[in-house]
Motif scaffolding. Structure first.
Motif, PDB file in Angstrom:
ATOM      1  N   GLU A  27       0.834  -1.212   0.000  1.00  0.00           N
ATOM      2  CA  GLU A  27       0.000   0.000   0.000  1.00  0.00           C
ATOM      3  C   GLU A  27       0.866   1.259   0.000  1.00  0.00           C
ATOM      4  O   GLU A  27       0.656   2.177   0.782  1.00  0.00           O
ATOM      5  CB  GLU A  27      -0.936  -0.004   1.208  1.00  0.00           C
ATOM      6  N   GLN A  28       1.841   1.281  -0.904  1.00  0.00           N
ATOM      7  CA  GLN A  28       2.787   2.397  -0.964  1.00  0.00           C
ATOM      8  C   GLN A  28       2.204   3.560  -1.772  1.00  0.00           C
ATOM      9  O   GLN A  28       2.014   3.458  -2.982  1.00  0.00           O
ATOM     10  CB  GLN A  28       4.102   1.942  -1.604  1.00  0.00           C
ATOM     11  N   LYS A  35       0.215  12.074   3.358  1.00  0.00           N
ATOM     12  CA  LYS A  35       0.674  10.842   3.978  1.00  0.00           C
ATOM     13  C   LYS A  35       2.190  10.914   4.150  1.00  0.00           C
ATOM     14  O   LYS A  35       2.924  11.106   3.180  1.00  0.00           O
ATOM     15  CB  LYS A  35       0.289   9.628   3.124  1.00  0.00           C
ATOM     16  N   ASP A  36       2.649  10.753   5.382  1.00  0.00           N
ATOM     17  CA  ASP A  36       4.073  10.917   5.693  1.00  0.00           C
ATOM     18  C   ASP A  36       4.958   9.976   4.884  1.00  0.00           C
ATOM     19  O   ASP A  36       6.072  10.325   4.502  1.00  0.00           O
ATOM     20  CB  ASP A  36       4.314  10.688   7.186  1.00  0.00           C
ATOM     21  N   GLU A  37       4.458   8.777   4.619  1.00  0.00           N
ATOM     22  CA  GLU A  37       5.278   7.772   3.934  1.00  0.00           C
ATOM     23  C   GLU A  37       5.181   7.881   2.411  1.00  0.00           C
ATOM     24  O   GLU A  37       5.750   7.056   1.694  1.00  0.00           O
ATOM     25  CB  GLU A  37       4.850   6.366   4.371  1.00  0.00           C
TER      26      GLU A  37
END
Length: 203
Positions: A27-28, A35-37
């Protein structure tokens, strides 16, 4: 719930049995600054305008023993849907090619691969055949093919940006919208009861 658990189990079994690839991301997101990532958006530039693509990759793999090869996987609900996506790769199916390009860019890889993987009957999807592999090589290896892919993306996004959304819903026949490539961005509610249906329910 049982079906969901069975599908998750199949995916996990597939991942554990696959010694060629190592799953590193799930779920990248990319192009999602909230979203921080999130990775950066994928930029498709052209004199006609810049398109910034965003999305969420179901799964990102790296080749076992070779961190310069990455693979993007998009899960599909059935083998038929995955097969259709493989068949239309680079024509109307652009999702995984761009997912793979995003992963390759961020992870500084030299080669990217992709796969549409059904959560049911995974084995059949893995034998996607030489036609899919040839299409993938064409998209990834030739600069002209990448330009063609980007041109298709721009041809889709730029008219939408200008407000040209076709086909337009017909005021008297909502059934034309049952299968529409723009249903994710259309202002029409997903569930609409026609006047005839409302009259039948009332009676």
């Amino acid at each position: 719930h049982r079906q969901v658990l069975e599908e998750v189990t199949r995916i996990l079994d597939f991942s554990l049995d696959d010694e060629t690839w190592d799953a590193v991301r799930a779920e990248q997101p990319f192009g999602r600054p909230k979203k921080d990532e999130s990775w950066a958006a994928l930029e498709v530039a052209h004199e006609a305008g810049v398109v910034f693509l965003q999305g969420e990759i179901d799964r990102v793999d790296v080749a076992h023993g070779d961190r310069h090869r990455v693979r993007a996987i998009d899960y599909k609900s059935s083998p038929a849907v995955a097969k259709d996506a493989h068949r239309k790769l680079g024509e109307t199916t652009l999702q995984v090619p761009y997912y793979a390009r995003a992963a390759m860019t961020v992870m500084d890889a030299q080669r990217a691969e992709g796969l549409y993987l059904p959560t049911r009957d995974i084995v059949s999807a893995l034998s996607s055949g030489p036609k899919f592999e040839a299409k993938w090589e064409q998209i990834g290896a030739a600069e002209k093919s990448r330009e063609d892919l980007d041109e298709r993306a721009r041809a889709i996004v730029l008219p939408i940006r200008a407000g040209n959304l076709l086909p337009r819903p017909h005021k008297d026949d909502f059934t034309v919208c049952d299968r529409c490539a723009y249903d994710g961005i259309c202002r029409r509610p997903r569930f609409v009861v026609s006047e005839d249906e409302a009259d039948e329910d009332a009676s």
